[in-house]
Each structure stands twice: as C-alpha cells, then as structure tokens.
Design an enzyme around this catalytic site. Sequence first.
Site, PDB file in Angstrom:
ATOM      1  N   ARG A 238       0.851  -1.182   0.000  1.00  0.00           N
ATOM      2  CA  ARG A 238       0.000   0.000   0.000  1.00  0.00           C
ATOM      3  C   ARG A 238       0.889   1.234   0.000  1.00  0.00           C
ATOM      4  O   ARG A 238       1.927   1.261   0.680  1.00  0.00           O
ATOM      5  CB  ARG A 238      -0.932   0.014   1.204  1.00  0.00           C
ATOM      6  CG  ARG A 238      -2.062  -1.004   1.162  1.00  0.00           C
ATOM      7  CD  ARG A 238      -3.042  -0.702   0.027  1.00  0.00           C
ATOM      8  NE  ARG A 238      -4.138  -1.649  -0.035  1.00  0.00           N
ATOM      9  CZ  ARG A 238      -4.135  -2.786  -0.721  1.00  0.00           C
ATOM     10  NH1 ARG A 238      -3.041  -3.118  -1.418  1.00  0.00           N
ATOM     11  NH2 ARG A 238      -5.182  -3.576  -0.747  1.00  0.00           N
ATOM     12  N   ASP A 262       3.793  -0.082  -7.249  1.00  0.00           N
ATOM     13  CA  ASP A 262       2.496  -0.466  -7.817  1.00  0.00           C
ATOM     14  C   ASP A 262       1.332   0.183  -7.075  1.00  0.00           C
ATOM     15  O   ASP A 262       0.188   0.063  -7.515  1.00  0.00           O
ATOM     16  CB  ASP A 262       2.360  -1.999  -7.784  1.00  0.00           C
ATOM     17  CG  ASP A 262       1.109  -2.493  -8.499  1.00  0.00           C
ATOM     18  OD1 ASP A 262       0.860  -2.036  -9.639  1.00  0.00           O
ATOM     19  OD2 ASP A 262       0.363  -3.316  -7.917  1.00  0.00           O
ATOM     20  N   GLU A 267      -4.816   7.154  -5.538  1.00  0.00           N
ATOM     21  CA  GLU A 267      -4.989   6.341  -6.744  1.00  0.00           C
ATOM     22  C   GLU A 267      -6.298   6.709  -7.427  1.00  0.00           C
ATOM     23  O   GLU A 267      -7.301   6.877  -6.751  1.00  0.00           O
ATOM     24  CB  GLU A 267      -4.957   4.853  -6.398  1.00  0.00           C
ATOM     25  CG  GLU A 267      -3.626   4.393  -5.830  1.00  0.00           C
ATOM     26  CD  GLU A 267      -3.586   2.895  -5.543  1.00  0.00           C
ATOM     27  OE1 GLU A 267      -4.580   2.184  -5.836  1.00  0.00           O
ATOM     28  OE2 GLU A 267      -2.567   2.429  -5.007  1.00  0.00           O
ATOM     29  N   HIS A 286      -1.347  -0.192  -9.922  1.00  0.00           N
ATOM     30  CA  HIS A 286      -1.969  -1.117  -8.962  1.00  0.00           C
ATOM     31  C   HIS A 286      -2.445  -2.381  -9.676  1.00  0.00           C
ATOM     32  O   HIS A 286      -3.624  -2.744  -9.666  1.00  0.00           O
ATOM     33  CB  HIS A 286      -3.127  -0.452  -8.209  1.00  0.00           C
ATOM     34  CG  HIS A 286      -3.372  -1.089  -6.861  1.00  0.00           C
ATOM     35  ND1 HIS A 286      -3.900  -0.412  -5.793  1.00  0.00           N
ATOM     36  CD2 HIS A 286      -3.144  -2.341  -6.400  1.00  0.00           C
ATOM     37  CE1 HIS A 286      -4.006  -1.200  -4.741  1.00  0.00           C
ATOM     38  NE2 HIS A 286      -3.547  -2.384  -5.097  1.00  0.00           N
TER      39      HIS A 286
END
Length: 320
Positions: A238, A262, A267, A286
């Site tokens: 995260r 990632d 986001e 992600h």
Amino acid sequence: MTRLRCAILDDYLNLSLTAADWSKIGDRVDVTVFNQPFASPEAAAGALKDFEIICAMRERTPFPRALFAALPKLKLLITSGMRNAALDLEAAKDHQVVLCGTQWARDPTAPLTMGLILELTRNIGRENARMHAGEPLQKFVGIEIEGRTLGVVGLGKLGAKVSGLAKAFGMNVIAWSPNLTPERCKEVGVGYATKEELFATADIITVHVVLSQRSRGLVGAADLARMKPTSYLVNTARGPIVDEAALLETLQQKKIAGAAIDVFSVEPLPVDHPFRKLDNLVLTPHLGYATEDGLRIHYDQMVEAIDAWTKGGELPRKLA
C-alpha cells in the site's frame, strides 16, 4: 416485486459484466457499471444515492461514515477480498448495511513482485520500448539477482510466497517486520534481521505488510537513507506504508539505484505527480491483484452473494 438497483464500482477494465453471469439475478436486480473513479466523496454520494446494493473493488472507492450516511437506500455492500481498509465497518453496522467479501484463489501479487524486480534489474520494459522505437543495440546493462540479498518487510502469507520465489531465483532472503520472530523466519526458511540490518544490507527490499495506523509511514526517510546506493525498493503493498515524499527525494537525488511502485497514497496516480518524471522509477497502476482469473472469481462471488441475499438465504463470506 420492486426491483433492486446494484452499482458495480471502479470497473476500469470494463470486465465485470462479461466476467460473471449476472443473468442469475436479472429477474430481481438492475445492474449499473461505473468505469471511472468518482471525483470526490460528494460525487460518489450523488451517483450512488439510489442504489440498494454496491459492489466495491477493494479500496478504490473509500466508504467512510459520511458516505454511508449519504446513502440511505444502501442495504448490501460487497467488496472484493475479505479485508478492505477503505470501509468503515462500524459505520456500516450503525447504518444497518450488510457487508460481505470475496475470496482469492491465489495471490498474483507475489509473481508481480518478482516481475518488478526483474524489470528493475534487467530493464526488460526499457529495452522493449527501444526495440519498438527502432534502436538496434542494447543500452542498459542489468545485474543478476542470483546470489544477491532480498530484504522482505513483512513475512505473512504474501511475504513468505515472495521469499519462496526469490529463493528459486537463487537469492538470499532476510526479513523483518515489527512483530516478526526468528522462529517465523526459520519456519519460512529465511534469515532474521533487524530493521536497520535489512535496510543497510539488502540489495533489493520489498514491502508486504498490511496498511494500518501502525504501518503507515513504516518505511521512512531514515530507512531509505540506510539503503546502499546500488539497492532497489519495491512496494506492492500500500502506498502510505512508504513515506512518498522521502522516497521522491531519495530517487531525485539518486541515493539508491531505483524503485518499483504499484501502489500510491492517491490512486489513480495524478497525471502531474512528480513520480511520473523519474527515470529511475518503474510505475504500474496497482496491478497486484487485478488479473482476469482473480476478477472473474470476485465478480462470480458477488453475483452469488446478491443471489443469496435477495432470496433471504445465508450470506456467504459475511464481514458485518
């Protein structure tokens, strides 16, 4: 019979309606798909106010208390996965919203982690882009990961799986997390290290802890400063677990060889984010759990849960 309305959220890939058989509930439920993220909590509230059922894609759209309060018709919320830190469980209970989740068949984040490690160390994507652009010869010289040390932050199910894959590549593996014991390391077959030792000695560091108030900012400026100038950081856990401002500065000043990320604090990653301008940072949007196989399982189980709930049956994988 009054028909119910179901909202499927954050289907960026436009996959939900073909990944599962929604006709199983078609006699009772009208389904609406939202492909794009909401611009604000107010936008989410306005768009979702008439839905009794919501299918959420794991932490993409937050559900704080204020949003539950703004959705008086909401009765059932299904999230992909069995844990979603973006859901206020107490608020759901207070507003009498039933919560349930979906299960994973496998965890595709572990092989993605190894893919990011290979991209950092062998420049596969960079050289692919150069070949497609007509460049004739190799530009980037990679390094071999066999014999090098992987530092794993968090040795739960995912951290252990990554450790096993890394060992198959011939890497030495050490691990640390706030509650990790030497016994757990021995069980997984990796070396135990203190936090200071791990960041100072590992050639590649990969993060696999769950986001919580305790783990927020777990990897900070002091930890990044301990890393070797030839080392790499990978985060598929995260975004807020790593101090993004400290990482940005570290990469801008080229104090480490690079990083692969990632997950992000915000986001989708804003188009003007300074991360996007760094040539020593591999970025992915992600991808961790988002595979066709996994999404089919999630959407299948969402249909199953709605079918059971609308028939008054026992709800599978109930969270609250």
